[in-house]
Design a protein around this motif. Sequence first.
Motif, PDB file in Angstrom:
ATOM      1  N   THR A 368      39.344  59.786  36.250  1.00 58.72           N
ATOM      2  CA  THR A 368      40.352  60.830  35.635  1.00 58.72           C
ATOM      3  C   THR A 368      40.809  59.870  34.052  1.00 58.72           C
ATOM      4  O   THR A 368      40.791  58.828  34.636  1.00 58.72           O
ATOM      5  CB  THR A 368      41.531  61.292  36.410  1.00 58.72           C
ATOM      6  OG1 THR A 368      42.396  62.049  35.479  1.00 58.72           O
ATOM      7  CG2 THR A 368      42.249  60.024  37.081  1.00 58.72           C
ATOM      8  N   SER A 369      41.113  60.540  33.484  1.00 63.28           N
ATOM      9  CA  SER A 369      41.663  60.050  32.038  1.00 63.28           C
ATOM     10  C   SER A 369      43.189  60.223  31.987  1.00 63.28           C
ATOM     11  O   SER A 369      44.089  59.791  31.159  1.00 63.28           O
ATOM     12  CB  SER A 369      41.096  60.553  30.807  1.00 63.28           C
ATOM     13  OG  SER A 369      41.302  62.008  30.958  1.00 63.28           O
ATOM     14  N   SER A 370      43.738  60.839  33.168  1.00 67.04           N
ATOM     15  CA  SER A 370      45.129  61.130  33.253  1.00 67.04           C
ATOM     16  C   SER A 370      45.775  60.153  33.948  1.00 67.04           C
ATOM     17  O   SER A 370      45.568  59.744  35.069  1.00 67.04           O
ATOM     18  CB  SER A 370      45.518  62.428  34.073  1.00 67.04           C
ATOM     19  OG  SER A 370      46.787  62.678  34.226  1.00 67.04           O
ATOM     20  N   GLU A 371      46.860  59.639  33.417  1.00 70.81           N
ATOM     21  CA  GLU A 371      47.673  58.380  33.866  1.00 70.81           C
ATOM     22  C   GLU A 371      48.488  58.927  35.006  1.00 70.81           C
ATOM     23  O   GLU A 371      48.805  58.150  36.085  1.00 70.81           O
ATOM     24  CB  GLU A 371      48.523  57.724  33.003  1.00 70.81           C
ATOM     25  CG  GLU A 371      47.879  56.823  31.771  1.00 70.81           C
ATOM     26  CD  GLU A 371      47.031  55.948  32.323  1.00 70.81           C
ATOM     27  OE1 GLU A 371      47.595  55.161  33.388  1.00 70.81           O
ATOM     28  OE2 GLU A 371      46.029  55.459  31.725  1.00 70.81           O
ATOM     29  N   ALA A 372      49.150  59.910  35.011  1.00 72.43           N
ATOM     30  CA  ALA A 372      49.779  60.618  36.061  1.00 72.43           C
ATOM     31  C   ALA A 372      48.905  60.702  37.401  1.00 72.43           C
ATOM     32  O   ALA A 372      49.078  60.482  38.530  1.00 72.43           O
ATOM     33  CB  ALA A 372      50.399  61.880  35.962  1.00 72.43           C
ATOM     34  N   VAL A 373      47.559  61.388  37.245  1.00 73.63           N
ATOM     35  CA  VAL A 373      46.825  61.496  38.257  1.00 73.63           C
ATOM     36  C   VAL A 373      46.430  60.245  38.741  1.00 73.63           C
ATOM     37  O   VAL A 373      46.236  59.833  40.034  1.00 73.63           O
ATOM     38  CB  VAL A 373      45.520  62.336  38.023  1.00 73.63           C
ATOM     39  CG1 VAL A 373      44.663  62.333  39.078  1.00 73.63           C
ATOM     40  CG2 VAL A 373      45.907  63.738  37.471  1.00 73.63           C
ATOM     41  N   ALA A 374      45.985  59.167  37.969  1.00 74.09           N
ATOM     42  CA  ALA A 374      45.598  57.703  38.386  1.00 74.09           C
ATOM     43  C   ALA A 374      46.845  57.191  39.252  1.00 74.09           C
ATOM     44  O   ALA A 374      46.749  56.517  40.222  1.00 74.09           O
ATOM     45  CB  ALA A 374      45.266  56.992  37.453  1.00 74.09           C
ATOM     46  N   ALA A 375      48.078  57.285  38.745  1.00 71.10           N
ATOM     47  CA  ALA A 375      49.200  56.798  39.480  1.00 71.10           C
ATOM     48  C   ALA A 375      49.264  57.395  40.981  1.00 71.10           C
ATOM     49  O   ALA A 375      49.718  56.686  41.645  1.00 71.10           O
ATOM     50  CB  ALA A 375      50.555  56.890  38.713  1.00 71.10           C
ATOM     51  N   GLU A 376      49.446  58.465  41.043  1.00 74.04           N
ATOM     52  CA  GLU A 376      49.280  59.292  42.312  1.00 74.04           C
ATOM     53  C   GLU A 376      48.048  58.728  43.233  1.00 74.04           C
ATOM     54  O   GLU A 376      48.463  58.486  44.535  1.00 74.04           O
ATOM     55  CB  GLU A 376      49.289  60.876  42.127  1.00 74.04           C
ATOM     56  CG  GLU A 376      49.445  61.608  43.221  1.00 74.04           C
ATOM     57  CD  GLU A 376      50.925  61.473  43.980  1.00 74.04           C
ATOM     58  OE1 GLU A 376      51.150  61.874  45.033  1.00 74.04           O
ATOM     59  OE2 GLU A 376      51.904  60.871  43.293  1.00 74.04           O
TER      60      GLU A 376
END
Length: 484
Positions: A368-376
């Motif tokens: 994923t390129s989404s930082e929020a998804v990566a952090a979760e």
Amino acid sequence: MGKDKTLPLLDPRDPPELTETKSASKVWAKEFGQESGRLWQLAGPAIFTAISQYSLGALTQTFCGRLGELDLAAVSVENSVISGLAFGVMLGMGSALETLCGQAFGAGQIRMLGIYMQRSWVILFTTALCILPIYIWAPPILSFFGEAPPISKAAGRFALWMIPQLFAYSANFPIQKFLQSQGKVLVMAWISGGVLVLHAVFSWLFILYFNWGLVGAAITLNTSWWLIVIAQLLYILITKSDGAWSGFSWLAFHDLYGFVKLSLASAVMLCLEFWYLMVLVVITGLLPNPLIPVDAISICMNIQGWTAMISVGFNAAISVRVSNELGAGNATLAKFSVVVVSITSTIIGAVCMIVVLATKDVFPHLFTSSEAVAAETTRIAVLLAFTVLLNSLQPVLSGVAVGAGWQSLVAYVNIACYYIIGLPAGLVLGFTLNLGVQGIWGGMVAGICLQTLILIGIIYFTNWNKEAEQAESRVQRWGGTVRD
């Protein structure tokens, strides 16, 4: 690739090669090495095949993750829930062949394998027609179970485009169990590996380069699965599979009732396992603001699925070894093979767990390129690591059950551990105690742990000589349908 070439069997009547200077531990280690060699001869190509075929959907999901959060959620939910349901049913129904073909091959009833495969085709194609409405009405079904409306709509649209994959499943799994029971696993590995390379190239081309998005993903994924089916079928038709294939026969429509019973038992057993983790994605969709948790849990399921393919390979290997040895009346070797594969797969699972923990800050960014998804995703990676360890052994124990024909018994164990204990525990932890996705997953991990312990107990107290006698009776009962 006849029986002697593909699956050299140890004669239990031969005394072990002992000398006065050898200790019992050295003898055990030698026998362990010999059996390990037989298992890896089957498991190596089976692992590669499983990883290659799983990677078809996983790569599609990875490419779609570059399109946007909703596209990733649509493919993830369709892969995990809709196709996951169909995959579990089809694999489970087809797994009846692991018992029947494996034991018939061990007993020398080679010609029956082709008849069994054709019966399984009839049953699985009919089953695919029964599952088809789920694909057609996926959006209201997903919404009924609480999935967010935007995700339900997008996943349902993608499910319609993936209907050809459903029928590829119905053709593929009987073919694979037919080849697997004879130890012909290398041909499956070569075909799956070749298709995976083509799939990666065309996925990039259609999804990203031509910007066809989810339409390109569906075209590529459907085509790849059908290429696997056609290539394997051509191999069987051309080679005759050393006499296991003697052409299409009306015997495929005989004795269907008993075959359906065993197929249903196999399906219930495996579906309860597949759906257990699939439910994790659905329940996560009930959380407040579910888009990021669903994407994160889907990425973790993707990683878990890849590592589980190693265990699926050992599942295939131990199913063949147990069914072949029981069919041949070699109870001692069947039992010893279970010990060897359990030790081997657990060690590999521990290594995979360590790798997941060491890379938990890195691997989310591959999906994923989404930082929020990566952090979760990073936050729940510890639970992923424990799941990877448990699932290194659990599928292997299920393979023992399939090889021995214990599908009905294990189905009851799965219901109790997964759906009476694990799932309610996850709901309480996740919603009542407000632990979110970590609580949901934690409760479900408890169910997997309990199921694994119970299967270990069942296998430990099994009378393997009695199992060999039952295998002989089963081969005689099913083998009596062949007429020259």
